[in-house]
Design a protein around this motif. Structure first.
Motif, PDB file in Angstrom:
ATOM      1  N   LEU A  41       0.826  -1.196   0.000  1.00 18.33           N
ATOM      2  CA  LEU A  41       0.000   0.000   0.000  1.00 18.33           C
ATOM      3  C   LEU A  41       0.867   1.256   0.000  1.00 18.33           C
ATOM      4  O   LEU A  41       0.518   2.264  -0.625  1.00 18.33           O
ATOM      5  CB  LEU A  41      -0.933   0.007   1.223  1.00 18.33           C
ATOM      6  CG  LEU A  41      -1.968   1.117   1.284  1.00 18.33           C
ATOM      7  CD1 LEU A  41      -2.844   1.105   0.048  1.00 18.33           C
ATOM      8  CD2 LEU A  41      -2.831   0.972   2.540  1.00 18.33           C
ATOM      9  N   GLY A  42       2.002   1.192   0.671  1.00 16.22           N
ATOM     10  CA  GLY A  42       2.926   2.318   0.651  1.00 16.22           C
ATOM     11  C   GLY A  42       3.431   2.596  -0.763  1.00 16.22           C
ATOM     12  O   GLY A  42       3.557   3.760  -1.184  1.00 16.22           O
ATOM     13  N   LYS A  43       3.705   1.499  -1.515  1.00 20.70           N
ATOM     14  CA  LYS A  43       4.162   1.670  -2.898  1.00 20.70           C
ATOM     15  C   LYS A  43       3.038   2.255  -3.761  1.00 20.70           C
ATOM     16  O   LYS A  43       3.285   3.098  -4.619  1.00 20.70           O
ATOM     17  CB  LYS A  43       4.606   0.320  -3.453  1.00 20.70           C
ATOM     18  CG  LYS A  43       5.795  -0.286  -2.719  1.00 20.70           C
ATOM     19  CD  LYS A  43       6.095  -1.688  -3.224  1.00 20.70           C
ATOM     20  CE  LYS A  43       7.229  -2.322  -2.423  1.00 20.70           C
ATOM     21  NZ  LYS A  43       7.490  -3.726  -2.836  1.00 20.70           N
ATOM     22  N   VAL A  44       1.817   1.783  -3.544  1.00 13.16           N
ATOM     23  CA  VAL A  44       0.676   2.297  -4.308  1.00 13.16           C
ATOM     24  C   VAL A  44       0.471   3.783  -4.023  1.00 13.16           C
ATOM     25  O   VAL A  44       0.198   4.576  -4.928  1.00 13.16           O
ATOM     26  CB  VAL A  44      -0.601   1.500  -3.967  1.00 13.16           C
ATOM     27  CG1 VAL A  44      -1.824   2.154  -4.603  1.00 13.16           C
ATOM     28  CG2 VAL A  44      -0.473   0.063  -4.451  1.00 13.16           C
ATOM     29  N   LYS A  45       0.602   4.163  -2.750  1.00 10.14           N
ATOM     30  CA  LYS A  45       0.453   5.570  -2.386  1.00 10.14           C
ATOM     31  C   LYS A  45       1.494   6.424  -3.096  1.00 10.14           C
ATOM     32  O   LYS A  45       1.183   7.506  -3.617  1.00 10.14           O
ATOM     33  CB  LYS A  45       0.594   5.740  -0.875  1.00 10.14           C
ATOM     34  CG  LYS A  45      -0.621   5.291  -0.084  1.00 10.14           C
ATOM     35  CD  LYS A  45      -0.432   5.557   1.403  1.00 10.14           C
ATOM     36  CE  LYS A  45      -1.674   5.172   2.182  1.00 10.14           C
ATOM     37  NZ  LYS A  45      -1.524   5.417   3.636  1.00 10.14           N
ATOM     38  N   ALA A  46       2.735   5.942  -3.127  1.00 10.59           N
ATOM     39  CA  ALA A  46       3.807   6.706  -3.768  1.00 10.59           C
ATOM     40  C   ALA A  46       3.534   6.862  -5.264  1.00 10.59           C
ATOM     41  O   ALA A  46       3.706   7.950  -5.831  1.00 10.59           O
ATOM     42  CB  ALA A  46       5.143   6.002  -3.548  1.00 10.59           C
ATOM     43  N   GLU A  47       3.089   5.770  -5.907  1.00  8.46           N
ATOM     44  CA  GLU A  47       2.817   5.850  -7.338  1.00  8.46           C
ATOM     45  C   GLU A  47       1.590   6.719  -7.613  1.00  8.46           C
ATOM     46  O   GLU A  47       1.563   7.474  -8.590  1.00  8.46           O
ATOM     47  CB  GLU A  47       2.597   4.438  -7.893  1.00  8.46           C
ATOM     48  CG  GLU A  47       2.534   4.404  -9.404  1.00  8.46           C
ATOM     49  CD  GLU A  47       2.781   3.014  -9.964  1.00  8.46           C
ATOM     50  OE1 GLU A  47       2.489   2.825 -11.155  1.00  8.46           O
ATOM     51  OE2 GLU A  47       3.257   2.145  -9.221  1.00  8.46           O
ATOM     52  N   THR A  48       0.597   6.618  -6.743  1.00  6.80           N
ATOM     53  CA  THR A  48      -0.601   7.463  -6.905  1.00  6.80           C
ATOM     54  C   THR A  48      -0.233   8.935  -6.774  1.00  6.80           C
ATOM     55  O   THR A  48      -0.709   9.782  -7.540  1.00  6.80           O
ATOM     56  CB  THR A  48      -1.657   7.098  -5.844  1.00  6.80           C
ATOM     57  OG1 THR A  48      -2.012   5.719  -5.984  1.00  6.80           O
ATOM     58  CG2 THR A  48      -2.910   7.947  -6.012  1.00  6.80           C
ATOM     59  N   ALA A 112      -3.583  12.487 -18.205  1.00  9.61           N
ATOM     60  CA  ALA A 112      -3.029  12.506 -16.850  1.00  9.61           C
ATOM     61  C   ALA A 112      -4.149  12.494 -15.817  1.00  9.61           C
ATOM     62  O   ALA A 112      -4.057  11.822 -14.777  1.00  9.61           O
ATOM     63  CB  ALA A 112      -2.146  13.743 -16.666  1.00  9.61           C
ATOM     64  N   ALA A 113      -5.228  13.228 -16.097  1.00 12.36           N
ATOM     65  CA  ALA A 113      -6.364  13.275 -15.171  1.00 12.36           C
ATOM     66  C   ALA A 113      -7.030  11.909 -15.071  1.00 12.36           C
ATOM     67  O   ALA A 113      -7.439  11.467 -13.986  1.00 12.36           O
ATOM     68  CB  ALA A 113      -7.364  14.326 -15.638  1.00 12.36           C
ATOM     69  N   ALA A 114      -7.159  11.216 -16.226  1.00 13.23           N
ATOM     70  CA  ALA A 114      -7.768   9.884 -16.223  1.00 13.23           C
ATOM     71  C   ALA A 114      -6.901   8.905 -15.430  1.00 13.23           C
ATOM     72  O   ALA A 114      -7.409   8.096 -14.641  1.00 13.23           O
ATOM     73  CB  ALA A 114      -7.955   9.394 -17.655  1.00 13.23           C
ATOM     74  N   ASN A 115      -5.577   8.989 -15.635  1.00 13.38           N
ATOM     75  CA  ASN A 115      -4.667   8.113 -14.893  1.00 13.38           C
ATOM     76  C   ASN A 115      -4.740   8.390 -13.390  1.00 13.38           C
ATOM     77  O   ASN A 115      -4.750   7.454 -12.573  1.00 13.38           O
ATOM     78  CB  ASN A 115      -3.231   8.312 -15.381  1.00 13.38           C
ATOM     79  CG  ASN A 115      -3.021   7.760 -16.768  1.00 13.38           C
ATOM     80  OD1 ASN A 115      -3.760   6.890 -17.215  1.00 13.38           O
ATOM     81  ND2 ASN A 115      -2.015   8.270 -17.469  1.00 13.38           N
ATOM     82  N   ALA A 116      -4.798   9.674 -13.067  1.00 14.78           N
ATOM     83  CA  ALA A 116      -4.850  10.049 -11.648  1.00 14.78           C
ATOM     84  C   ALA A 116      -6.147   9.555 -11.012  1.00 14.78           C
ATOM     85  O   ALA A 116      -6.148   9.047  -9.883  1.00 14.78           O
ATOM     86  CB  ALA A 116      -4.733  11.557 -11.503  1.00 14.78           C
ATOM     87  N   ALA A 117      -7.256   9.701 -11.749  1.00 17.05           N
ATOM     88  CA  ALA A 117      -8.548   9.247 -11.218  1.00 17.05           C
ATOM     89  C   ALA A 117      -8.544   7.738 -11.005  1.00 17.05           C
ATOM     90  O   ALA A 117      -9.035   7.225  -9.991  1.00 17.05           O
ATOM     91  CB  ALA A 117      -9.668   9.643 -12.170  1.00 17.05           C
ATOM     92  N   GLU A 121      -8.784   5.899  -7.431  1.00 15.21           N
ATOM     93  CA  GLU A 121      -9.834   4.912  -7.169  1.00 15.21           C
ATOM     94  C   GLU A 121      -9.224   3.596  -6.681  1.00 15.21           C
ATOM     95  O   GLU A 121      -9.724   2.972  -5.739  1.00 15.21           O
ATOM     96  CB  GLU A 121     -10.640   4.673  -8.447  1.00 15.21           C
ATOM     97  CG  GLU A 121     -11.781   3.673  -8.269  1.00 15.21           C
ATOM     98  CD  GLU A 121     -12.554   3.464  -9.563  1.00 15.21           C
ATOM     99  OE1 GLU A 121     -13.450   2.600  -9.560  1.00 15.21           O
ATOM    100  OE2 GLU A 121     -12.252   4.142 -10.563  1.00 15.21           O
ATOM    101  N   MET A 122      -8.122   3.196  -7.333  1.00 16.96           N
ATOM    102  CA  MET A 122      -7.443   1.966  -6.943  1.00 16.96           C
ATOM    103  C   MET A 122      -6.890   2.084  -5.528  1.00 16.96           C
ATOM    104  O   MET A 122      -7.013   1.161  -4.700  1.00 16.96           O
ATOM    105  CB  MET A 122      -6.308   1.683  -7.932  1.00 16.96           C
ATOM    106  CG  MET A 122      -5.634   0.330  -7.767  1.00 16.96           C
ATOM    107  SD  MET A 122      -4.272   0.157  -8.937  1.00 16.96           S
ATOM    108  CE  MET A 122      -5.103   0.490 -10.493  1.00 16.96           C
TER     109      MET A 122
END
Length: 226
Positions: A41-48, A112-117, A121-122
């Motif tokens: 989850l830490g990795k996901v947060k960093a990538e998000t 970029a907005a679509a990727n961020a959204a 969400e993920m």
């Protein structure tokens, strides 16, 4: 990223139930999974955060380009008012370049907005899954604690049951002793009754003997004239 999502998928699916069933210590097993998930989850947060930052940058560049194009439009108008058509043309040419750039930046920003959204969400789903797992862990720990308590009670119950068997054996021994005592007392009573008849018979036998002697003595006195 794919490996992280696969790990989450495996854990949140029924597979975790099969793994917990095989685990000798379910409590330790789920704690291990939670540690792995927290790391992922830490990795996901960093990538998000990186994707969201890219969206912010794209939006800033788009806004700056739009503002610059608007500025060229105003300069072109001022040049025309000043009678400088040549300058106005240059400003409009610059505006045209900026407009083309703006179209490209718009597409980049939308992507970029679509990727961020999608990443957001993920991320939010993984956080929710994490909370669900923590709830499961608490429930599992509670069940394990209850199971351990039940095991202790079962052991105590076995000991109590053993003591009950011993008490039952003593009760049987006591009943047997009581029976023996009752039989002995009954026999003694019978013996007393038998002895009583003999004694009573002897009493009357003795009385009869005494009466005969008295009769003989009286007859002897009469014969002798006494």
């Amino acid at each position: 990223m794919a490996n992280i999502l696969k790990r989450f998928g495996d854990i949140m699916s029924a597979n975790i139930n099969a793994l917990l069933d095989k685990a000798e210590d379910p409590e330790k097993m789920i704690d291990q999974y939670l540690r792995e998930i927290e790391s992922d989850l830490g990795k996901v947060k960093a990538e998000t955060a990186a994707v969201m930052a890219a969206e912010t940058k794209a939006k800033r560049e788009l806004d700056e380009c739009a503002a610059e194009a608007e500025k060229m439009q105003k300069y072109a108008e001022k040049a025309l008012l000043a009678g400088n058509e040549s300058d106005a043309r240059q400003f409009l040419e610059k505006k045209a370049d900026l407009t083309k750039k703006q179209e490209s930046l718009q597409k980049s920003y939308e992507a970029a907005a679509a990727n961020a959204a999608q990443m957001k969400e993920m991320h939010d789903k993984l956080v929710k899954d994490m909370e669900n797992l923590q709830s499961k862990r608490d429930a599992i720990k509670t069940k394990v604690a209850v199971a351990k308590t039940q095991e202790k009670l079962n052991k105590i119950g076995s000991s109590v049951a053993g003591a009950g068997d011993a008490m039952a054996a003593f009760d049987r021994m006591e009943a047997k002793a009581d029976k023996m005592l009752d039989e002995a007392n009954a026999l003694s009573e019978l013996n007393k009754q038998e002895g009583g008849i003999d004694d009573l018979t002897k009493k009357y036998d003795s009385a009869a003997s005494t009466s005969d002697v008295d009769d003989e003595l009286a007859a002897l006195k009469a014969k002798m004239g006494l």
